[in-house]
Design an enzyme around this catalytic site. Structure first.
Site, PDB file in Angstrom:
ATOM      1  N   ASP A 123      56.063  37.492  31.655  1.00  8.92           N
ATOM      2  CA  ASP A 123      54.613  37.431  31.876  1.00  8.92           C
ATOM      3  C   ASP A 123      53.937  37.249  30.517  1.00  8.92           C
ATOM      4  O   ASP A 123      54.504  37.565  29.475  1.00  8.92           O
ATOM      5  CB  ASP A 123      54.107  38.716  32.549  1.00  8.92           C
ATOM      6  CG  ASP A 123      52.609  38.635  32.837  1.00  8.92           C
ATOM      7  OD1 ASP A 123      52.163  37.596  33.362  1.00  8.92           O
ATOM      8  OD2 ASP A 123      51.875  39.580  32.510  1.00  8.92           O
ATOM      9  N   SER A 124      52.689  36.783  30.576  1.00 12.61           N
ATOM     10  CA  SER A 124      51.919  36.657  29.344  1.00 12.61           C
ATOM     11  C   SER A 124      51.694  38.027  28.697  1.00 12.61           C
ATOM     12  O   SER A 124      51.481  38.111  27.496  1.00 12.61           O
ATOM     13  CB  SER A 124      50.573  36.011  29.656  1.00 12.61           C
ATOM     14  OG  SER A 124      49.914  36.751  30.668  1.00 12.61           O
ATOM     15  N   CYS A 129      54.022  35.657  35.959  1.00 11.79           N
ATOM     16  CA  CYS A 129      52.666  35.233  35.603  1.00 11.79           C
ATOM     17  C   CYS A 129      52.229  34.047  36.467  1.00 11.79           C
ATOM     18  O   CYS A 129      52.920  33.019  36.510  1.00 11.79           O
ATOM     19  CB  CYS A 129      52.692  34.830  34.132  1.00 11.79           C
ATOM     20  SG  CYS A 129      51.125  34.276  33.471  1.00 11.79           S
ATOM     21  N   GLU A 152      42.580  45.497  31.654  1.00  7.25           N
ATOM     22  CA  GLU A 152      43.180  45.783  30.339  1.00  7.25           C
ATOM     23  C   GLU A 152      42.353  46.789  29.545  1.00  7.25           C
ATOM     24  O   GLU A 152      42.871  47.469  28.676  1.00  7.25           O
ATOM     25  CB  GLU A 152      43.357  44.481  29.552  1.00  7.25           C
ATOM     26  CG  GLU A 152      44.319  43.552  30.266  1.00  7.25           C
ATOM     27  CD  GLU A 152      45.412  42.977  29.395  1.00  7.25           C
ATOM     28  OE1 GLU A 152      45.242  42.959  28.174  1.00  7.25           O
ATOM     29  OE2 GLU A 152      46.432  42.543  29.972  1.00  7.25           O
ATOM     30  N   CYS A 197      46.860  36.685  40.595  1.00  2.00           N
ATOM     31  CA  CYS A 197      46.926  37.059  39.176  1.00  2.00           C
ATOM     32  C   CYS A 197      47.575  38.426  39.119  1.00  2.00           C
ATOM     33  O   CYS A 197      47.271  39.303  39.936  1.00  2.00           O
ATOM     34  CB  CYS A 197      45.529  37.097  38.563  1.00  2.00           C
ATOM     35  SG  CYS A 197      45.507  37.773  36.899  1.00  2.00           S
ATOM     36  N   HIS A 218      47.181  40.987  37.413  1.00  2.00           N
ATOM     37  CA  HIS A 218      46.369  42.196  37.186  1.00  2.00           C
ATOM     38  C   HIS A 218      45.595  42.653  38.422  1.00  2.00           C
ATOM     39  O   HIS A 218      45.145  43.788  38.493  1.00  2.00           O
ATOM     40  CB  HIS A 218      45.339  41.946  36.084  1.00  2.00           C
ATOM     41  CG  HIS A 218      45.929  41.829  34.714  1.00  2.00           C
ATOM     42  ND1 HIS A 218      46.899  40.908  34.401  1.00  2.00           N
ATOM     43  CD2 HIS A 218      45.673  42.513  33.578  1.00  2.00           C
ATOM     44  CE1 HIS A 218      47.211  41.038  33.127  1.00  2.00           C
ATOM     45  NE2 HIS A 218      46.479  42.003  32.608  1.00  2.00           N
TER      46      HIS A 218
HETATM   47  N1  DGL Z   1      49.408  37.125  33.851  1.00  2.00           N
HETATM   48  C1  DGL Z   1      48.276  36.257  34.018  1.00  2.00           C
HETATM   49  C2  DGL Z   1      48.303  35.655  35.442  1.00  2.00           C
HETATM   50  O1  DGL Z   1      48.914  36.172  36.347  1.00  2.00           O
HETATM   51  C3  DGL Z   1      46.975  36.987  33.800  1.00  2.00           C
HETATM   52  C4  DGL Z   1      46.725  37.363  32.350  1.00  2.00           C
HETATM   53  C5  DGL Z   1      46.548  36.167  31.449  1.00  2.00           C
HETATM   54  O2  DGL Z   1      45.543  35.430  31.563  1.00  2.00           O
HETATM   55  O3  DGL Z   1      47.421  35.967  30.598  1.00  2.00           O
HETATM   56  O4  DGL Z   1      47.685  34.640  35.656  1.00  2.00           O
END
Ligand code: DGL
Length: 279
Positions: free
Chosen positions: A14-15, A77, A163, A197, A199
């Site tokens: 993930d990012s 992600c 976050e 997403c 989050h």
């Molecule tokens: N993990 C990213 C997603 O699911 C969200 C956070 C980001 O923008 O890096 O799209």
């Protein structure tokens, strides 16, 4: 880099922290395997980055996990799944030294479930600007359910809310309600909303509060877990390559201490992270 002791682990990329919600779903469904979670926290967020950058960063992470011995990597992600997965699957893996390793994403498994969830065939997608602009959900739905209508809506404030540990605050109500209203102004017939997403599951209590009655919110952790289970049944050659130590390592490109602190927002248990460099 330790490669030998992690051979056979499932890589989860993930990012940043959000993919921990996907990791949790995977470990619940398939607790017997070893996992390596990699968060590119130093370069997050990906949601506002260009195709080229998200693709390059994601490929570096996948390559890192492959080099650690993971035969299979899940892109937890959505932004990376939307912008990098197809190119990595179609262009990069076939020319790698071992073209039998695999990368899977979260979009296809989520879309596969829509047929059993939606009655109106009107689907809403909440995601980062990158995911929504890519129209990846629209394209995937068109392949499986050509009669369905998809309406995407970007929620740029939702990731920062989580976050900054504001997901439960009264301030979050404003932004959650506003985006839900905007989505339903575009299509009032939506009966199923994808939380596209990593989050957004953390905002679920507030999302449920403002969703019109009878609308289903689709979370991806559980879906990705059961989809991987199905995949491994269909691909015993991959299942046999996976190690079964029920362990999990956490890697981050940012400070390991900060990752361990923030991970508690997403997971119920303490984690000890290791710092790595990508790129
Ligand atoms: N993990 C990213 C997603 O699911 C969200 C956070 C980001 O923008 O890096 O799209």
């Amino acid at each position: 880099m330790n490669s030998k002791d992690t051979t056979g682990a499932i890589g989860v990329f993930d990012s940043g922290y959000g993919g921990l919600t996907v990791l949790e779903g995977l470990r619940k469904a398939l607790p017997q395997y070893d996992y390596i979670y990699l968060g590119d926290n130093a370069r997050a967020p990906y949601g506002v980055r260009s195709f080229e950058i998200v693709y390059r960063f994601t490929l570096e992470a996948v390559q890192y996990l492959f080099d650690m011995g993971c035969p299979l990597v899940i892109l937890g992600c959505n932004t990376a799944s939307a912008k990098a997965l197809r190119t990595i699957q179609q262009n990069d893996i076939p020319v790698m030294a071992d073209p039998t390793r695999r990368v899977l994403g979260v979009i296809r498994p989520t879309v596969e479930r829509l047929g059993e969830l939606s009655h109106t065939g009107h689907i809403g997608v909440f995601g980062t600007p990158g995911t929504i602009l890519s129209r990846s959900y629209d394209m995937e739905v068109a392949k499986l359910y050509p009669d369905f209508t998809v309406t995407g809506h970007a929620c740029p404030m939702w990731v920062p809310l989580v976050e900054n540990r504001e997901a439960d605050s009264p301030g979050a109500d404003y932004f959650v309600r506003q985006e839900i209203e905007r989505l339903f102004e575009k299509d009032p017939l939506i009966d199923t909303v994808i939380l596209g997403c990593t989050h957004y599951p953390l905002l679920l209590p507030k999302i449920r509060k403002y969703l019109p009655e009878g609308v289903t919110a689709v979370r991806q952790g559980e879906i990705t877990g059961s989809s991987l289970n199905d995949y491994l049944h269909r691909h015993p050659e991959m299942e046999q390559r996976l190690s079964r130590g029920a362990s999990c390592r956490y890697l981050t490109t940012e400070s390991a201490r900060r990752f361990s602190e923030m991970a508690s927002v997403f997971l119920d248990m303490p984690v000890e992270a290791e710092h790595i460099l990508l790129g």
